[in-house]
Enzyme design. Sequence first.
Site, PDB file in Angstrom:
ATOM      1  N   GLY A  60      86.821  64.060  45.175  1.00 40.51           N
ATOM      2  CA  GLY A  60      86.765  64.712  43.865  1.00 40.51           C
ATOM      3  C   GLY A  60      87.182  63.872  42.674  1.00 40.51           C
ATOM      4  O   GLY A  60      87.316  64.407  41.571  1.00 40.51           O
ATOM      5  N   TRP A  62      85.578  61.580  40.883  1.00 46.95           N
ATOM      6  CA  TRP A  62      84.602  61.527  39.782  1.00 46.95           C
ATOM      7  C   TRP A  62      84.613  62.863  39.030  1.00 46.95           C
ATOM      8  O   TRP A  62      84.584  62.897  37.801  1.00 46.95           O
ATOM      9  CB  TRP A  62      83.185  61.237  40.299  1.00 46.95           C
ATOM     10  N   ASP A  80      79.018  68.456  47.828  1.00 44.91           N
ATOM     11  CA  ASP A  80      79.350  67.543  48.934  1.00 44.91           C
ATOM     12  C   ASP A  80      79.246  68.291  50.256  1.00 44.91           C
ATOM     13  O   ASP A  80      79.454  69.501  50.323  1.00 44.91           O
ATOM     14  CB  ASP A  80      80.764  66.942  48.784  1.00 44.91           C
ATOM     15  N   LYS A 161      74.877  55.254  43.255  1.00 47.44           N
ATOM     16  CA  LYS A 161      75.450  54.178  44.077  1.00 47.44           C
ATOM     17  C   LYS A 161      74.495  53.857  45.214  1.00 47.44           C
ATOM     18  O   LYS A 161      73.964  54.761  45.873  1.00 47.44           O
ATOM     19  CB  LYS A 161      76.794  54.641  44.650  1.00 47.44           C
TER      20      LYS A 161
HETATM   21  C1  LIG Z   1      82.178  57.544  48.426  1.00 45.59           C
HETATM   22  S1  LIG Z   1      82.355  59.250  48.746  1.00 45.59           S
HETATM   23  C2  LIG Z   1      82.325  59.958  47.144  1.00 45.59           C
HETATM   24  C3  LIG Z   1      83.593  59.804  46.376  1.00 45.59           C
HETATM   25  C4  LIG Z   1      83.627  60.647  45.116  1.00 45.59           C
HETATM   26  N1  LIG Z   1      82.678  60.173  44.124  1.00 45.59           N
HETATM   27  C5  LIG Z   1      84.984  60.662  44.485  1.00 45.59           C
HETATM   28  O1  LIG Z   1      85.136  60.081  43.422  1.00 45.59           O
HETATM   29  O2  LIG Z   1      85.905  61.282  45.037  1.00 45.59           O
HETATM   30  C6  LIG Z   1      80.772  59.682  49.342  1.00 45.59           C
HETATM   31  C7  LIG Z   1      80.582  61.151  49.593  1.00 45.59           C
HETATM   32  O3  LIG Z   1      79.200  61.414  49.867  1.00 45.59           O
HETATM   33  C8  LIG Z   1      79.174  62.561  50.680  1.00 45.59           C
HETATM   34  N2  LIG Z   1      77.864  62.722  51.322  1.00 45.59           N
HETATM   35  C9  LIG Z   1      77.277  61.891  52.196  1.00 45.59           C
HETATM   36  N3  LIG Z   1      76.102  62.401  52.609  1.00 45.59           N
HETATM   37  C10 LIG Z   1      75.939  63.579  51.954  1.00 45.59           C
HETATM   38  C11 LIG Z   1      74.931  64.568  51.966  1.00 45.59           C
HETATM   39  N4  LIG Z   1      73.856  64.453  52.735  1.00 45.59           N
HETATM   40  N5  LIG Z   1      75.066  65.666  51.176  1.00 45.59           N
HETATM   41  C12 LIG Z   1      76.190  65.792  50.395  1.00 45.59           C
HETATM   42  N6  LIG Z   1      77.186  64.885  50.357  1.00 45.59           N
HETATM   43  C13 LIG Z   1      77.065  63.796  51.131  1.00 45.59           C
HETATM   44  C14 LIG Z   1      80.287  62.293  51.679  1.00 45.59           C
HETATM   45  O4  LIG Z   1      80.699  63.471  52.324  1.00 45.59           O
HETATM   46  C15 LIG Z   1      81.360  61.677  50.797  1.00 45.59           C
HETATM   47  O5  LIG Z   1      82.297  62.636  50.382  1.00 45.59           O
END
Ligand SMILES: C[S@@+](CC[C@H](N)C(=O)[O-])C[C@H]1O[C@@H](n2cnc3c(N)ncnc32)[C@H](O)[C@@H]1O
Length: 207
Positions: A60, A62, A80, A161
């Site tokens: 969370g 961002w 997410d 990203k």
């Molecule tokens: C690098 S983390 C994000 C960090 C976030 N931006 C933060 O600042 O806290 C990547 C996120 O992408 C989510 N994710 C991956 N595949 C996904 C999908 N198919 N649908 C939704 N979320 C997904 C993961 O669960 C993970 O929480």
Amino acid sequence: MKRTKTSKNWMHEHVDDFYVNEAQRLGYRSRAAFKLLQANEKYKFLKQGSRIVDLGSAPGSWSEVLSKLIGERSRIIAVDILAMQNIKNVEFIQGDFREEAVLLKLERKLENEQLDLVISDMAPNISGIKVKDQLEIIYLNELALDFSLKWLKPNGHFLVKSFVGTDFEKFLGQVKRSYKKVTTFKPKASRDRSSEIFIYARDLLAN
Ligand SMILES: C[S@@+](CC[C@H](N)C(=O)[O-])C[C@H]1O[C@@H](n2cnc3c(N)ncnc32)[C@H](O)[C@@H]1O
């Protein structure tokens, strides 16, 4: 003095620690907050009164940045696959963005009103099998791009990203065909050793 591999590694770990400590100090859930803050410092896309979707939002940080900087008068919807603890001014949908039902749930929330900004930090769980991880992130990138094309206002912005590797250039080409100005960017807060890269696309072209 010539820098040895060990001293370089030490430096990188030190920089990592710096962002971990800064996140704690400033009350963000993870160091990822600084990637968005640094992207915004460079491109200045966070504006009061915006309608924003944050894809791959957990844990969370961002969303916390959005909430703190522009939350009061903006609409922020985060998605997410994992659970995320409540954040003021942020609506959250838990679900897999690859699933049609989750997309529909998000689209219903938008109530036919277009967005100013779509940001995606979605990334697969890293398996260590490079080709697999790469194909998975490119697929998530394409879904995020499709969503941005459907829901952004003309002149809306998209931050996503990705990882440098197979099909990255092809994906970048797709983004370039849809937006007026597209740049790639590696924030200081991103670990050097990771292939992570961000694409910032501004001004969606009219179809
Ligand atoms: C690098 S983390 C994000 C960090 C976030 N931006 C933060 O600042 O806290 C990547 C996120 O992408 C989510 N994710 C991956 N595949 C996904 C999908 N198919 N649908 C939704 N979320 C997904 C993961 O669960 C993970 O929480």
